[in-house]
Design an enzyme around this catalytic site. Structure first.
Site, PDB file in Angstrom:
ATOM      1  N   ASN A   9    -102.525   3.106  69.580  1.00 10.98           N
ATOM      2  CA  ASN A   9    -102.758   1.689  69.552  1.00 10.98           C
ATOM      3  C   ASN A   9    -103.404   0.706  68.611  1.00 10.98           C
ATOM      4  O   ASN A   9    -103.755   0.328  67.907  1.00 10.98           O
ATOM      5  CB  ASN A   9    -104.177   1.790  69.982  1.00 10.98           C
ATOM      6  CG  ASN A   9    -105.186   0.876  70.634  1.00 10.98           C
ATOM      7  OD1 ASN A   9    -104.553  -0.764  71.466  1.00 10.98           O
ATOM      8  ND2 ASN A   9    -106.322   0.729  71.379  1.00 10.98           N
ATOM      9  N   LYS A  11    -104.220  -2.032  69.252  1.00 12.84           N
ATOM     10  CA  LYS A  11    -104.405  -3.573  69.308  1.00 12.84           C
ATOM     11  C   LYS A  11    -103.664  -4.902  69.231  1.00 12.84           C
ATOM     12  O   LYS A  11    -101.962  -4.872  69.893  1.00 12.84           O
ATOM     13  CB  LYS A  11    -105.907  -3.986  68.316  1.00 12.84           C
ATOM     14  CG  LYS A  11    -106.267  -2.116  68.488  1.00 12.84           C
ATOM     15  CD  LYS A  11    -107.718  -1.984  68.433  1.00 12.84           C
ATOM     16  CE  LYS A  11    -108.934  -0.540  68.395  1.00 12.84           C
ATOM     17  NZ  LYS A  11    -109.646  -0.496  67.659  1.00 12.84           N
ATOM     18  N   HIS A  94    -110.166   0.671  77.208  1.00 13.11           N
ATOM     19  CA  HIS A  94    -110.747   0.239  75.863  1.00 13.11           C
ATOM     20  C   HIS A  94    -111.919  -0.168  76.191  1.00 13.11           C
ATOM     21  O   HIS A  94    -112.502  -0.871  76.539  1.00 13.11           O
ATOM     22  CB  HIS A  94    -109.830  -0.119  74.919  1.00 13.11           C
ATOM     23  CG  HIS A  94    -109.655  -0.005  73.948  1.00 13.11           C
ATOM     24  ND1 HIS A  94    -110.562  -0.121  72.929  1.00 13.11           N
ATOM     25  CD2 HIS A  94    -109.582   1.018  73.146  1.00 13.11           C
ATOM     26  CE1 HIS A  94    -110.698   0.149  71.659  1.00 13.11           C
ATOM     27  NE2 HIS A  94    -109.807   1.240  71.745  1.00 13.11           N
ATOM     28  N   GLU A  96    -113.405  -2.470  73.966  1.00 12.51           N
ATOM     29  CA  GLU A  96    -113.479  -3.464  73.180  1.00 12.51           C
ATOM     30  C   GLU A  96    -113.205  -4.608  74.401  1.00 12.51           C
ATOM     31  O   GLU A  96    -113.526  -5.280  74.321  1.00 12.51           O
ATOM     32  CB  GLU A  96    -111.924  -4.007  72.398  1.00 12.51           C
ATOM     33  CG  GLU A  96    -112.123  -3.571  70.959  1.00 12.51           C
ATOM     34  CD  GLU A  96    -110.824  -2.537  69.997  1.00 12.51           C
ATOM     35  OE1 GLU A  96    -109.873  -2.832  70.366  1.00 12.51           O
ATOM     36  OE2 GLU A  96    -111.710  -1.846  69.050  1.00 12.51           O
ATOM     37  N   GLU A 166    -113.475   8.335  72.993  1.00 16.10           N
ATOM     38  CA  GLU A 166    -114.205   7.418  71.657  1.00 16.10           C
ATOM     39  C   GLU A 166    -115.362   6.936  71.224  1.00 16.10           C
ATOM     40  O   GLU A 166    -115.633   5.426  71.580  1.00 16.10           O
ATOM     41  CB  GLU A 166    -113.128   5.676  71.602  1.00 16.10           C
ATOM     42  CG  GLU A 166    -111.294   6.285  71.663  1.00 16.10           C
ATOM     43  CD  GLU A 166    -110.496   4.970  71.256  1.00 16.10           C
ATOM     44  OE1 GLU A 166    -109.895   5.305  70.214  1.00 16.10           O
ATOM     45  OE2 GLU A 166    -110.680   4.255  72.045  1.00 16.10           O
ATOM     46  N   GLY A 172    -112.657   1.681  64.003  1.00 11.73           N
ATOM     47  CA  GLY A 172    -112.594   1.365  63.220  1.00 11.73           C
ATOM     48  C   GLY A 172    -114.186   0.937  62.456  1.00 11.73           C
ATOM     49  O   GLY A 172    -113.795  -0.131  61.547  1.00 11.73           O
ATOM     50  N   SER A 212    -111.715   6.082  63.853  1.00 17.08           N
ATOM     51  CA  SER A 212    -111.326   6.537  62.244  1.00 17.08           C
ATOM     52  C   SER A 212    -110.273   7.845  62.133  1.00 17.08           C
ATOM     53  O   SER A 212    -110.821   8.514  61.470  1.00 17.08           O
ATOM     54  CB  SER A 212    -112.531   6.360  61.490  1.00 17.08           C
ATOM     55  OG  SER A 212    -113.053   5.198  62.186  1.00 17.08           O
TER      56      SER A 212
HETATM   57  P1  13P Z   1    -109.765   3.687  64.770  1.00 15.64           P
HETATM   58  O1  13P Z   1    -108.552   4.744  64.503  1.00 15.64           O
HETATM   59  O2  13P Z   1    -108.848   2.037  64.033  1.00 15.64           O
HETATM   60  O3  13P Z   1    -110.959   3.412  63.823  1.00 15.64           O
HETATM   61  O4  13P Z   1    -109.428   2.741  66.272  1.00 15.64           O
HETATM   62  C1  13P Z   1    -110.040   3.486  67.225  1.00 15.64           C
HETATM   63  C2  13P Z   1    -109.385   2.953  68.119  1.00 15.64           C
HETATM   64  O5  13P Z   1    -109.578   2.124  68.648  1.00 15.64           O
HETATM   65  C3  13P Z   1    -108.160   3.389  69.478  1.00 15.64           C
HETATM   66  O6  13P Z   1    -107.702   3.365  70.183  1.00 15.64           O
END
Ligand code: 13P
Length: 250
Positions: A9, A11, A94, A96, A166, A172, A212
């Site tokens: 992803n 982002k 997601h 976010e 997740e 992150g 992560s």
């Molecule tokens: P990270 O791998 O940067 O922690 O992000 C995970 C994520 O949100 C994937 O959709």
């Protein structure tokens, strides 16, 4: 045996020229894997990625879509539009988007249904916040999301849904859930899917872990009983690092 599905992803990262260079470097590194490889990229990269990944084993996904097919929704992109250029996957719900863009279980549910109407495969994200884990309500939060997000889907549709667990506190932050904790939550999700849609569906549905994931922990996570791969954020931005995650079993 369920297949492993490893999705990046990106982002809100990567300009088209960077995306093209990425695929050129990444493709030879993952061409021999038997795992499914997906890159979920910004809308502005979709066409370039689709063109450059043509004829390879790399599949391309979007990171969101609107549930309506068309209409007065300025700035939005529909499932029909994604399908029209050849997109195969779409991330829905997601954390976010839930946190910053008012995504709710209700809109997630509508989007999943719209994705299937347009023959797109949804990657549906669920996961608890740190406060919820600390309060001991993580399982309840996640199973409620799963129930509401998948409500009204057919068994066949659920079989074709990818669920990404997740935990928000692991995204992150560099804090990965232990493989045991992640596997346990994914078992709980699978158990709930069995209750809602039957054992056959639960045995087939792909459930990923995200938060992560990196090349140093991918193998430990992906070789547990129930984790069927990962949804990878930061570590998917570097082709070499992401290829090591995809090739965790090579
Ligand atoms: P990270 O791998 O940067 O922690 O992000 C995970 C994520 O949100 C994937 O959709």
């Amino acid at each position: 045996m369920r297949r492993k599905v490893i999705a990046g992803n990106w982002k809100m990262n990567m300009l088209p020229n960077e995306a093209i260079a990425y695929i050129e470097e990444f493709e030879p590194l993952v061409k021999d894997t038997k795992n499914e490889v997906i890159l979920c990229v910004p809308y502005t990269d979709l066409f370039y990625c689709l063109m450059n990944a043509q004829g390879t084993n790399i599949k391309i996904g979007a990171q969101n879509m609107h549930f309506a097919e068309s209409g007065a929704y300025t700035g939005e992109v529909s499932g029909k539009m994604l399908k029209s250029i050849g997109v195969e996957y779409v991330i829905i719900g997601h954390s976010e988007r839930r946190e910053y863009f008012n995504e709710t279980d209700e809109s997630v549910n509508k989007k999943i249904k719209a994705a299937f109407e347009n023959e797109l495969k949804p990657i549906v994200c669920v996961g608890e916040k740190l406060e919820q884990r600390e309060a001991g309500t993580a399982e309840e939060v996640v199973t409620t999301q799963v129930k509401l997000d998948l409500e009204g889907l057919t068994n066949e549709q659920v079989k074709n849904t990818i669920i990404a667990y997740e935990p928000i506190w692991a995204i992150g932050t560099g804090k990965t859930a232990t493989s045991e904790d992640a596997n346990n939550m994914i078992k709980t999700i699978r158990h709930q899917i069995a209750e809602l849609f039957g054992n056959d569906v639960a045995e087939e549905v792909i459930i990923q872990y995200g938060g992560s994931v990196k090349s140093s922990n991918a193998k430990e996570l992906f070789t547990t009983s129930d984790i069927d791969g990962g949804l990878v954020g930061g570590a998917s931005l570097k082709p070499e690092e992401f290829s090591k995650i995809v090739n965790y079993d090579a």
